[in-house]
Design an enzyme around this catalytic site. Sequence first.
Site, short mmCIF file in Angstrom:
data_model
loop_
_atom_site.label_atom_id
_atom_site.label_comp_id
_atom_site.label_asym_id
_atom_site.label_seq_id
_atom_site.Cartn_x
_atom_site.Cartn_y
_atom_site.Cartn_z
CG ASP A 1 -5.77 -20.04 10.13
OD1 ASP A 1 -4.57 -20.01 10.47
OD2 ASP A 1 -6.26 -20.95 9.45
CD GLU B 1 5.77 -18.58 10.90
OE1 GLU B 1 4.97 -17.76 10.40
OE2 GLU B 1 5.90 -19.74 10.50
CG ASP B 2 1.71 -17.14 12.44
OD1 ASP B 2 2.73 -17.85 12.29
OD2 ASP B 2 0.59 -17.51 12.05
CG PHE C 1 -5.26 -23.95 18.11
CD1 PHE C 1 -4.33 -24.32 17.16
CD2 PHE C 1 -6.31 -23.13 17.72
CE1 PHE C 1 -4.43 -23.89 15.85
CE2 PHE C 1 -6.43 -22.70 16.41
CZ PHE C 1 -5.48 -23.08 15.48
CB VAL C 2 -3.34 -18.90 20.33
CG1 VAL C 2 -3.04 -19.16 21.79
CG2 VAL C 2 -2.08 -19.05 19.49
CE LYS D 1 0.61 -23.24 20.23
NZ LYS D 1 -0.20 -24.17 19.40
CG ASP E 1 2.90 -25.92 16.98
OD1 ASP E 1 3.25 -27.10 17.01
OD2 ASP E 1 1.81 -25.53 17.44
P1 XMP Z 1 5.38 -25.22 12.91
O1 XMP Z 1 4.88 -26.49 13.54
O2 XMP Z 1 5.82 -25.45 11.49
O3 XMP Z 1 4.09 -24.34 12.88
O4 XMP Z 1 6.41 -24.51 13.77
C1 XMP Z 1 4.13 -23.09 12.42
C2 XMP Z 1 2.82 -22.74 11.78
O5 XMP Z 1 1.73 -23.48 12.31
C3 XMP Z 1 0.63 -22.66 12.57
N1 XMP Z 1 0.27 -22.74 14.01
C4 XMP Z 1 -0.82 -22.22 14.57
N2 XMP Z 1 -1.81 -21.49 14.04
N3 XMP Z 1 -2.79 -21.31 16.18
C5 XMP Z 1 -2.79 -21.03 14.86
O6 XMP Z 1 -3.69 -20.36 14.42
C6 XMP Z 1 -1.84 -22.04 16.79
O7 XMP Z 1 -1.89 -22.25 18.00
C7 XMP Z 1 -0.80 -22.52 15.93
N4 XMP Z 1 0.31 -23.24 16.18
C8 XMP Z 1 0.94 -23.35 14.98
C9 XMP Z 1 1.04 -21.29 12.15
O8 XMP Z 1 0.51 -21.01 10.88
C10 XMP Z 1 2.53 -21.30 12.07
O9 XMP Z 1 3.01 -20.48 11.04
MG MG Z 2 1.92 -19.25 9.84
#
Ligand code: XMP
Ligand code: MG
Length: 180
Positions: A163, A103-104, A156-157, A135, A107
Amino acid sequence: MQTTLKLQDKEFVPYISEKEITEKIKLLAEQLKKDYEGKRPLFIAILNGSFMFAAALFKELEIEAEISFIKLASYKGTRSTGHVITAIGLDADVTNRHVIILEDIIDTGKTLYTFLPQLYNQHPASLKVAVLLDKPEPRKFDVPVDYVCFTIPNKFVLGFGLDFDGFGRNTKEIFQLKEE
Ligand code: XMP
Ligand code: MG
């Protein structure tokens, strides 16, 4: 090296360099080699955000391994909607496989919290999570995070696959939203 990046009305400043990213991904590949040698693991990368991380990691991985992709989405703009949809499902059989989710960024944890039970139901031999960015501050759902390249504050990154409303993925480094 780009300096600042402007998208819509937002300004992003350099945060993690290409070199740092490359080094951390190499270390992760070495660790995964130690942990999974001979186990023929199946990597499952979550699209869209993880495509660059997955590609970079997979190139460095010196063991026999498979990779597949699933498309989940929960974000709109710079905020999580809290609602996860599966846009492309999984085509691989995970039963009795050693599975590693790529996973990228984690959050709130909602995406994985929704997806992991679907995998556990199929009885993998093991299931671990590897992320480029963790995060921890906004976490609302308790999910296991086994491998982390970078732990970052609640900002936010974007870049390196991540993206802002679909744009900004095509950079070699990671940017951070500039403070007002
Ligand atoms: P959750 O809240 O489900 O979030 O853990 C995971 C997905 O949310 C996106 N995400 C971000 N995308 N910058 C981004 O470009 C961020 O800072 C950010 N924070 C969360 C991301 O797609 C991730 O898979
Ligand atoms: Mg994602």
